[in-house]
Structure formats: C-alpha cells, structure tokens
Motif scaffolding. Structure first.
Motif, PDB file in Angstrom:
ATOM      1  N   ASP A 182      11.542   7.511   0.247  1.00 17.11           N
ATOM      2  CA  ASP A 182      11.858   7.805   1.646  1.00 17.11           C
ATOM      3  C   ASP A 182      10.807   7.242   2.592  1.00 17.11           C
ATOM      4  O   ASP A 182      11.121   6.814   3.703  1.00 17.11           O
ATOM      5  N   LEU A 183       9.552   7.240   2.149  1.00 17.45           N
ATOM      6  CA  LEU A 183       8.465   6.669   2.952  1.00 17.45           C
ATOM      7  C   LEU A 183       8.715   5.191   3.215  1.00 17.45           C
ATOM      8  O   LEU A 183       8.616   4.721   4.354  1.00 17.45           O
ATOM      9  N   LEU A 184       9.072   4.450   2.174  1.00 20.80           N
ATOM     10  CA  LEU A 184       9.332   3.021   2.334  1.00 20.80           C
ATOM     11  C   LEU A 184      10.569   2.763   3.190  1.00 20.80           C
ATOM     12  O   LEU A 184      10.579   1.833   4.002  1.00 20.80           O
ATOM     13  N   ALA A 185      11.588   3.587   3.042  1.00 21.58           N
ATOM     14  CA  ALA A 185      12.790   3.441   3.878  1.00 21.58           C
ATOM     15  C   ALA A 185      12.447   3.706   5.339  1.00 21.58           C
ATOM     16  O   ALA A 185      12.932   3.011   6.243  1.00 21.58           O
ATOM     17  N   PRO A 217      -4.139  -3.126  -3.829  1.00 19.20           N
ATOM     18  CA  PRO A 217      -4.010  -4.574  -3.613  1.00 19.20           C
ATOM     19  C   PRO A 217      -4.957  -5.035  -2.513  1.00 19.20           C
ATOM     20  O   PRO A 217      -5.394  -4.254  -1.685  1.00 19.20           O
ATOM     21  N   GLY A 218      -5.243  -6.315  -2.515  1.00 18.70           N
ATOM     22  CA  GLY A 218      -6.040  -6.889  -1.441  1.00 18.70           C
ATOM     23  C   GLY A 218      -5.234  -6.971  -0.163  1.00 18.70           C
ATOM     24  O   GLY A 218      -4.006  -6.970  -0.182  1.00 18.70           O
ATOM     25  N   THR A 257       2.793   8.763   6.398  1.00 17.77           N
ATOM     26  CA  THR A 257       3.892   8.850   7.371  1.00 17.77           C
ATOM     27  C   THR A 257       3.494   8.204   8.688  1.00 17.77           C
ATOM     28  O   THR A 257       4.299   7.506   9.317  1.00 17.77           O
ATOM     29  N   HIS A 258       2.263   8.415   9.116  1.00 20.91           N
ATOM     30  CA  HIS A 258       1.800   7.800  10.360  1.00 20.91           C
ATOM     31  C   HIS A 258       1.796   6.273  10.239  1.00 20.91           C
ATOM     32  O   HIS A 258       2.252   5.573  11.150  1.00 20.91           O
ATOM     33  N   ILE A 259       1.333   5.762   9.117  1.00 20.81           N
ATOM     34  CA  ILE A 259       1.356   4.316   8.906  1.00 20.81           C
ATOM     35  C   ILE A 259       2.797   3.801   8.974  1.00 20.81           C
ATOM     36  O   ILE A 259       3.066   2.771   9.597  1.00 20.81           O
ATOM     37  N   ALA A 260       3.704   4.534   8.356  1.00 19.16           N
ATOM     38  CA  ALA A 260       5.108   4.104   8.303  1.00 19.16           C
ATOM     39  C   ALA A 260       5.782   4.139   9.668  1.00 19.16           C
ATOM     40  O   ALA A 260       6.734   3.396   9.906  1.00 19.16           O
ATOM     41  N   MET A 274       0.829  -1.210   0.000  1.00 18.24           N
ATOM     42  CA  MET A 274       0.000   0.000   0.000  1.00 18.24           C
ATOM     43  C   MET A 274       0.867   1.266   0.000  1.00 18.24           C
ATOM     44  O   MET A 274       0.605   2.197  -0.756  1.00 18.24           O
ATOM     45  N   LEU A 275       1.880   1.291   0.846  1.00 16.38           N
ATOM     46  CA  LEU A 275       2.735   2.478   0.904  1.00 16.38           C
ATOM     47  C   LEU A 275       3.462   2.712  -0.416  1.00 16.38           C
ATOM     48  O   LEU A 275       3.687   3.858  -0.811  1.00 16.38           O
ATOM     49  N   ALA A 276       3.810   1.644  -1.111  1.00 19.72           N
ATOM     50  CA  ALA A 276       4.527   1.764  -2.383  1.00 19.72           C
ATOM     51  C   ALA A 276       3.679   2.443  -3.457  1.00 19.72           C
ATOM     52  O   ALA A 276       4.224   2.958  -4.438  1.00 19.72           O
ATOM     53  N   LEU A 277       2.372   2.478  -3.271  1.00 19.06           N
ATOM     54  CA  LEU A 277       1.476   3.079  -4.263  1.00 19.06           C
ATOM     55  C   LEU A 277       1.263   4.578  -4.077  1.00 19.06           C
ATOM     56  O   LEU A 277       0.646   5.222  -4.919  1.00 19.06           O
ATOM     57  N   VAL A 278       1.762   5.149  -2.988  1.00 17.15           N
ATOM     58  CA  VAL A 278       1.551   6.576  -2.720  1.00 17.15           C
ATOM     59  C   VAL A 278       2.302   7.387  -3.785  1.00 17.15           C
ATOM     60  O   VAL A 278       3.521   7.296  -3.893  1.00 17.15           O
TER      61      VAL A 278
END
Length: 163
Positions: free
Chosen positions: A79-82, A151-152, A44-47, A19-23
C-alpha cells in the motif's frame, strides 16, 4: 524550469521507490528513538511528498489551521508503494500541464496567522524534492539500524560495495 523539475522528479523517484520497497511490514511501529517518527510515519511522509507538486500548482497556500495534517493510514509496503505511485503521478501530471510562468507566483505555508514561509511555487516544489531526499536519508538510517541493506542514491552504498 518545468523540464528540469520533471527530470528531477523522475530521477529521485528511482531511488525513492527502491528505499520504500525495503520497509518491512512488521516494523511499521518501530522507532529508533522516543523523539523520532515511527517507520510508518516517516515512510508515509516520503510517499506523500510528490503530491506536494500538484498541491503547490493548484493552490496558493497551505494553512494547517484550516486544513489539519492527516497522514494516510498505511500499514504495509504494498500500500505504501501504491500511495507513492499515486502521488508521483499527481506531481508528474501537474508539471506536464504547467508553464514556467506558473512557477513564479508566491505560495504560503502557514498555521493561521503564523507564517512559516512564503516562496515562489517553483521554490516550493524544489523544497518538496529536498524534503524527499532529507527524509529518504533518514529512512536509510532506520533501515540500517534494522540491519536491512540499503541501495545507493547517487552511487553505490556501503552494502552494494561489499556484494
């Protein structure tokens, strides 16, 4: 309990990473409504949430009066994914060195004298997982409104069923 929490952390990370990769980098300031968080704030909060595992294990409380919330300044998905991976690693390492007995003491969330909750450390970790799922679902709505196929999580999404 530790093994169960580790398994759940790893399982939820699979969907969270997708999900984060789709931002999209060009939509970080986008909001679906004036009262909503921006896409940047939400992602960012999710990360940061996997880092709550380590914080919970290493402290007895979070007092916003003494430690004001300052989100990480993330402006792109790389940077979000890192940032997510850094927090995931902190959480995983904290659980790997923990014992079930260390999950029993109480942990307090407060703002000065106002106490929001007092729960066992194990319950706080579970709450952080629930927060991840909750906010990840919000992110799914944001992405859907931006016409980004999602994605599911626990089975195929409507987007995946039509592929």
């Amino acid at each position: 309990m530790i093994q169960m929490l580790l398994k759940e952390l790893k399982n939820e990370a699979l969907t969270t990473r997708k999900m984060l990769a789709l931002v999209p980098d060009d939509k970080y300031d986008w909001k679906p409504h004036e009262k909503s968080m921006s896409l940047k704030q939400l992602a960012t909060h999710i990360a940061e949430l996997p880092g709550w595992v380590q914080m919970t294990m290493d402290t007895d409380e979070l007092d916003f009066a003494g430690t004001p919330y300052k989100p990480e300044d993330i402006n792109n998905t790389k940077d979000l994914l890192a940032y997510y991976e850094k927090n995931f690693t902190k959480g995983e390492e904290a659980l790997l060195k923990a014992t079930d007995e260390q999950l029993l003491p109480n942990w307090t969330l407060r703002n000065g004298n106002e106490i929001y909750s007092v729960r066992s450390k194990g319950e706080v970790i579970r709450m952080s997982y629930c927060q991840t799922v909750h906010h990840r679902a919000q992110l799914g709505v944001y992405l859907r409104l931006l016409n980004i196929p999602i994605p599911g999580s626990y089975g195929p999404s409507a987007d995946e069923q039509h592929m």
